[in-house]
Design a protein around this motif. Structure first.
Motif, PDB file in Angstrom:
ATOM      1  N   ALA A  62       0.753  -1.168   0.090  1.00 54.70           N
ATOM      2  CA  ALA A  62      -0.046  -0.051   0.082  1.00 54.70           C
ATOM      3  C   ALA A  62       0.814   1.395   0.051  1.00 54.70           C
ATOM      4  CB  ALA A  62      -0.943   0.091   1.241  1.00 54.70           C
ATOM      5  N   CYS A  63       1.937   1.060   0.508  1.00 52.89           N
ATOM      6  CA  CYS A  63       2.928   2.333   0.828  1.00 52.89           C
ATOM      7  C   CYS A  63       3.917   2.440   0.007  1.00 52.89           C
ATOM      8  CB  CYS A  63       3.126   2.426   2.365  1.00 52.89           C
ATOM      9  SG  CYS A  63       1.850   2.245   3.542  1.00 52.89           S
ATOM     10  N   CYS A  66       4.493   4.689  -3.957  1.00 56.54           N
ATOM     11  CA  CYS A  66       4.909   5.988  -4.453  1.00 56.54           C
ATOM     12  C   CYS A  66       6.522   6.606  -3.881  1.00 56.54           C
ATOM     13  CB  CYS A  66       3.841   7.131  -3.920  1.00 56.54           C
ATOM     14  SG  CYS A  66       2.367   6.947  -4.521  1.00 56.54           S
ATOM     15  N   HIS A  67       6.840   5.962  -2.777  1.00 58.07           N
ATOM     16  CA  HIS A  67       8.125   6.249  -2.028  1.00 58.07           C
ATOM     17  C   HIS A  67       8.459   5.091  -1.375  1.00 58.07           C
ATOM     18  CE1 HIS A  67       5.591   6.441   1.523  1.00 58.07           C
ATOM     19  NE2 HIS A  67       4.959   7.646   0.994  1.00 58.07           N
ATOM     20  N   GLN A  75       9.829   6.197  10.479  1.00 58.19           N
ATOM     21  CA  GLN A  75       9.065   7.240  11.509  1.00 58.19           C
ATOM     22  C   GLN A  75       8.879   6.460  12.622  1.00 58.19           C
ATOM     23  OE1 GLN A  75       8.058  10.306   9.980  1.00 58.19           O
ATOM     24  NE2 GLN A  75       9.090   9.646   8.170  1.00 58.19           N
ATOM     25  N   MET A  89      -2.016  10.771   3.342  1.00 57.10           N
ATOM     26  CA  MET A  89      -1.540  10.205   1.956  1.00 57.10           C
ATOM     27  C   MET A  89      -2.726  10.175   0.898  1.00 57.10           C
ATOM     28  SD  MET A  89       1.463   9.646   2.137  1.00 57.10           S
ATOM     29  CE  MET A  89       2.077  10.671   3.426  1.00 57.10           C
ATOM     30  N   HIS A  93      -1.966  13.389  -1.240  1.00 65.27           N
ATOM     31  CA  HIS A  93      -1.028  12.516  -2.455  1.00 65.27           C
ATOM     32  C   HIS A  93      -1.716  11.800  -3.329  1.00 65.27           C
ATOM     33  CE1 HIS A  93       2.082  14.660  -0.654  1.00 65.27           C
ATOM     34  NE2 HIS A  93       2.120  13.906   0.640  1.00 65.27           N
ATOM     35  N   MET A  95      -3.412   9.008  -2.694  1.00 64.67           N
ATOM     36  CA  MET A  95      -3.318   7.335  -2.466  1.00 64.67           C
ATOM     37  C   MET A  95      -4.858   7.109  -2.575  1.00 64.67           C
ATOM     38  SD  MET A  95      -1.669   5.291   0.818  1.00 64.67           S
ATOM     39  CE  MET A  95      -3.121   5.391   2.189  1.00 64.67           C
TER      40      MET A  95
HETATM   41  C1  HEC Z   1      -0.127   7.688  -3.995  1.00 61.91           C
HETATM   42  C2  HEC Z   1       1.127   8.019  -3.779  1.00 61.91           C
HETATM   43  C3  HEC Z   1       1.428   7.760  -2.115  1.00 61.91           C
HETATM   44  C4  HEC Z   1       0.965   6.459  -1.264  1.00 61.91           C
HETATM   45  C5  HEC Z   1       0.432   5.282  -2.017  1.00 61.91           C
HETATM   46  C6  HEC Z   1       1.654   6.730  -0.162  1.00 61.91           C
HETATM   47  N1  HEC Z   1       2.431   7.891  -0.024  1.00 61.91           N
HETATM   48 FE1  HEC Z   1       3.463   8.567   1.520  1.00 61.91          FE
HETATM   49  N2  HEC Z   1       4.117  10.220   0.372  1.00 61.91           N
HETATM   50  C7  HEC Z   1       3.743  10.505  -0.736  1.00 61.91           C
HETATM   51  C8  HEC Z   1       4.040  11.799  -1.245  1.00 61.91           C
HETATM   52  C9  HEC Z   1       4.057  12.424  -2.417  1.00 61.91           C
HETATM   53  C10 HEC Z   1       4.871  12.076   0.291  1.00 61.91           C
HETATM   54  C11 HEC Z   1       5.567  13.462   0.140  1.00 61.91           C
HETATM   55  C12 HEC Z   1       6.989  13.423  -0.606  1.00 61.91           C
HETATM   56  C13 HEC Z   1       7.956  12.648  -0.026  1.00 61.91           C
HETATM   57  O1  HEC Z   1       8.235  12.834   1.083  1.00 61.91           O
HETATM   58  O2  HEC Z   1       8.544  11.830  -0.779  1.00 61.91           O
HETATM   59  C14 HEC Z   1       4.760  11.214   1.222  1.00 61.91           C
HETATM   60  C15 HEC Z   1       5.403  11.067   2.270  1.00 61.91           C
HETATM   61  C16 HEC Z   1       5.200  10.292   3.462  1.00 61.91           C
HETATM   62  C17 HEC Z   1       5.656  10.255   4.650  1.00 61.91           C
HETATM   63  C18 HEC Z   1       6.812  11.235   4.970  1.00 61.91           C
HETATM   64  C19 HEC Z   1       6.103  12.547   5.490  1.00 61.91           C
HETATM   65  C20 HEC Z   1       7.023  13.615   6.169  1.00 61.91           C
HETATM   66  O3  HEC Z   1       6.573  14.363   6.991  1.00 61.91           O
HETATM   67  O4  HEC Z   1       8.093  13.459   5.846  1.00 61.91           O
HETATM   68  C21 HEC Z   1       5.234   9.278   5.323  1.00 61.91           C
HETATM   69  C22 HEC Z   1       5.554   8.969   6.650  1.00 61.91           C
HETATM   70  C23 HEC Z   1       4.335   8.455   4.386  1.00 61.91           C
HETATM   71  N3  HEC Z   1       4.470   9.237   3.174  1.00 61.91           N
HETATM   72  C24 HEC Z   1       3.803   7.300   4.984  1.00 61.91           C
HETATM   73  C25 HEC Z   1       3.042   6.703   4.062  1.00 61.91           C
HETATM   74  C26 HEC Z   1       2.245   5.585   4.459  1.00 61.91           C
HETATM   75  C27 HEC Z   1       2.161   4.929   5.895  1.00 61.91           C
HETATM   76  C28 HEC Z   1       1.669   4.982   3.245  1.00 61.91           C
HETATM   77  C29 HEC Z   1       0.965   3.805   3.205  1.00 61.91           C
HETATM   78  C30 HEC Z   1      -0.237   3.791   3.928  1.00 61.91           C
HETATM   79  C31 HEC Z   1       1.936   5.797   2.251  1.00 61.91           C
HETATM   80  N4  HEC Z   1       2.582   6.838   2.591  1.00 61.91           N
HETATM   81  C32 HEC Z   1       1.579   5.807   0.710  1.00 61.91           C
HETATM   82  C33 HEC Z   1       2.674   9.777  -1.616  1.00 61.91           C
HETATM   83  C34 HEC Z   1       2.501   8.418  -1.199  1.00 61.91           C
END
Ligand code: HEC
Length: 131
Positions: A62-63, A66-67, A75, A89, A93, A95
């Protein structure tokens, strides 16, 4: 006449050395730049790199789309903050919304595996014991 010759010679010597200095400095900067090229070895991430617990694969897939999942694993958050992060997210972003059982499973995994960092696990961590 003589004095002028001396001056010219001195000027030539000075220019020679400052030129040399310039070349050296430049060469140094170049060498440094080359040394500092990041040694990037792409590593495919897979769920097995993270602590095994129920929901790991679901959370990973799920996570990590994208990254790097590493960004998540770095974290340490409370359950509430993880819940907010999941919402964030989706809201910010794009999701796909996580709801119901899927959200519960992933939230459980994140909250259990990556709780807030305490003083105990701050500081030096033995990378060989961590995972
Ligand atoms: C659709 C794309 C996408 C998905 C799927 C996604 N993220 Fe992210 N997330 C991002 C983007 C864009 C950023 C901000 C840019 C970066 O830090 O790379 C980010 C940043 C983060 C950060 C850093 C935030 C910070 O304050 O630095 C965390 C923690 C995070 N995501 C957790 C999650 C978790 C947990 C999931 C799964 C449940 C998830 N992400 C799924 C796009 C996504």
């Amino acid at each position: 006449m003589k004095a002028q010759k001396k001056k010219r010679a001195a000027f030539a010597v000075r220019s020679f050395f400052s030129g040399l200095l310039f070349v050296c400095a430049f060469a140094d900067v170049n060498a440094l730049a080359q040394q500092q090229q990041p040694q990037f070895t792409p590593q495919a991430e897979d769920p097995d790199s993270y602590p095994d617990a129920p929901g790991r694969d679901d959370a990973f897939y799920a996570c990590a789309g994208c990254h790097a999942f590493r960004l998540v694993a770095n974290q340490g958050l409370s359950r509430e903050r993880w819940d907010e992060t999941i919402s964030l997210m989706s809201e910010r972003h794009g999701m796909p919304k996580l709801e119901g059982k899927d959200r519960e499973i992933i939230l459980n995994y994140l909250a259990k595996t990556y709780p807030p960092k305490t003083d105990q696990n701050r500081g030096f961590q033995n990378p060989f014991l961590k995972q």
